[in-house]
Write a protein that holds these residues in place. Structure first.
Motif, PDB file in Angstrom:
ATOM      1  N   GLN A 164       0.034   2.645  -3.964  1.00 12.48           N
ATOM      2  CA  GLN A 164      -0.015   4.102  -3.883  1.00 12.48           C
ATOM      3  C   GLN A 164       0.155   4.721  -5.264  1.00 12.48           C
ATOM      4  O   GLN A 164      -0.537   5.681  -5.623  1.00 12.48           O
ATOM      5  N   ARG A 168      -7.828  -2.020  -4.028  1.00  7.12           N
ATOM      6  CA  ARG A 168      -7.602  -0.763  -3.303  1.00  7.12           C
ATOM      7  C   ARG A 168      -8.055  -0.849  -1.845  1.00  7.12           C
ATOM      8  O   ARG A 168      -7.689  -0.004  -1.031  1.00  7.12           O
ATOM      9  N   ARG A 191       9.970   4.595  -3.197  1.00  7.26           N
ATOM     10  CA  ARG A 191       9.404   5.941  -3.305  1.00  7.26           C
ATOM     11  C   ARG A 191      10.390   6.907  -3.938  1.00  7.26           C
ATOM     12  O   ARG A 191      10.020   7.759  -4.753  1.00  7.26           O
ATOM     13  N   ASN A 241       0.814  -1.207   0.000  1.00  8.99           N
ATOM     14  CA  ASN A 241       0.000   0.000   0.000  1.00  8.99           C
ATOM     15  C   ASN A 241       0.852   1.265   0.000  1.00  8.99           C
ATOM     16  O   ASN A 241       0.466   2.290  -0.573  1.00  8.99           O
ATOM     17  N   ASP A 242       2.023   1.195   0.623  1.00  8.65           N
ATOM     18  CA  ASP A 242       2.904   2.359   0.676  1.00  8.65           C
ATOM     19  C   ASP A 242       3.718   2.545  -0.605  1.00  8.65           C
ATOM     20  O   ASP A 242       4.419   3.548  -0.736  1.00  8.65           O
ATOM     21  N   ARG A 281      -3.083   3.452  -7.657  1.00  5.17           N
ATOM     22  CA  ARG A 281      -4.455   3.883  -7.405  1.00  5.17           C
ATOM     23  C   ARG A 281      -4.738   5.270  -7.984  1.00  5.17           C
ATOM     24  O   ARG A 281      -5.886   5.665  -8.124  1.00  5.17           O
ATOM     25  N   HIS A 282      -3.706   6.006  -8.331  1.00 10.01           N
ATOM     26  CA  HIS A 282      -3.897   7.326  -8.937  1.00 10.01           C
ATOM     27  C   HIS A 282      -3.970   7.198 -10.452  1.00 10.01           C
ATOM     28  O   HIS A 282      -3.323   6.344 -11.056  1.00 10.01           O
TER      29      HIS A 282
END
Length: 209
Positions: free
Chosen positions: A107, A141, A201, A102-103, A110-111
Motif C-alpha cells: 500500500q 502490484r 499503518r 497488500n494492506d 505502490r504510491h
C-alpha cells in the motif's frame, strides 16, 4: 552471521528480529535498520542493480538478518555465510500473506514518493520498488502475480537449502525451531508478537503508539 532470513516481509519478520536479538544478544538486520542507517539505501540499490557489497563487511555489526531487502538476496547470503542456518518464515498460505502485505508495505510502495519528501525518503522508496520489481516480480502490484511470486520464492528456498540447514517457520511455531537450529536454550518468555497491520499503518501515519 549466525542465521540468515529468507522469509519475505509480512511473515512475522519484525517479531523475529526482536526474538533473535533476545537470544543472540546482538542486533538483527531488518528493513527498519535501513531507516536508521540511511547510507544503506545506496548499498542495497547497488546490489539490486548488480553490484553487491562485501556481505561479511556489510553485516559486521549483525549476527542475524531477516525481512526485505535481506530476503531478496537469500541465495547470495546463504552462500556468503555457509555455516548459518537459513530461516524461511511464511504465513499459513499465500492469501494470508497477500492480505497482510497488500494492506501495509505494498500500500505504501505502490504510491509515488511524496514530492515533498526529503531525498533519503525518496531514495528509500525507489530502492524498495526496484527490489520488488527486479528481485520479486515485475507485477508485484497484482494480487495473482504476487501470490505466485511468494509461492515460487518459498519453493525455491526449500528446494535449494538442504533440510538440515533450513528452518521452515511460521509465527505460531515460536522459539523451539529457531533455538534448536542455533543450539541454544529456549527462553522462559513469550515469543514476541509485534508489527500488526494496524501498528504498521500507525507508524506511517505518525501515530504516537
Amino acid at each position: 552471521m549466525e542465521i540468515v532470513g529468507a522469509g519475505l516481509g509480512r511473515t512475522g519478520t519484525m517479531s523475529l528480529k526482536l526474538a533473535l536479538e533476545q537470544v543472540l544478544g546482538s542486533p538483527c538486520y531488518h528493513m527498519m535498520e535501513v531507516f536508521s542507517r540511511p547510507d544503506d539505501i545506496a548499498v542495497w540499490q547497488s546490489a539490486i542493480d548488480g553490484s553487491p557489497p562485501d556481505w561479511a563487511e556489510f553485516f559486521t555489526d549483525y549476527d542475524a538478518a531477516v525481512d526485505w531487502p535481506v530476503a531478496a538476496f537469500w541465495r547470495e547470503l546463504s552462500d556468503a555465510f555457509p555455516d548459518a542456518p537459513v530461516l524461511l518464515s511464511t504465513r499459513r498460505d499465500a492469501d494470508a500473506w497477500w492480505k497482510s502485505a497488500n494492506d501495509t508495505i505494498f500500500q505504501v510502495s505502490r504510491h509515488d514518493a511524496d514530492v515533498g519528501a526529503d531525498e533519503l525518503a525518496q531514495a528509500h522508496h525507489a530502492m524498495a520498488n526496484a527490489m520488488f520489481t527486479k528481485r520479486f516480480t515485475p507485477d508485484w502490484r497484482d494480487e495473482a502475480a504476487a501470490k505466485r511470486a511468494y509461492e515460487a520464492h518459498n519453493a525455491a528456498v526449500r528446494a535449494t537449502i538442504e533440510p538440515g540447514r533450513l528452518v521452515d517457520w511460521q509465527p505460531g511455531d515460536g522459539w523451539e525451531p529457531i533455538c534448536t537450529a542455533l543450539d541454544i536454550a529456549v527462553p522462559d518468555a513469550p515469543f514476541p508478537h509485534v508489527n500488526t497491520t494496524e501498528e504498521f499503518r500507525g507508524r506511517f501515519r505518525g501515530d504516537d503508539a
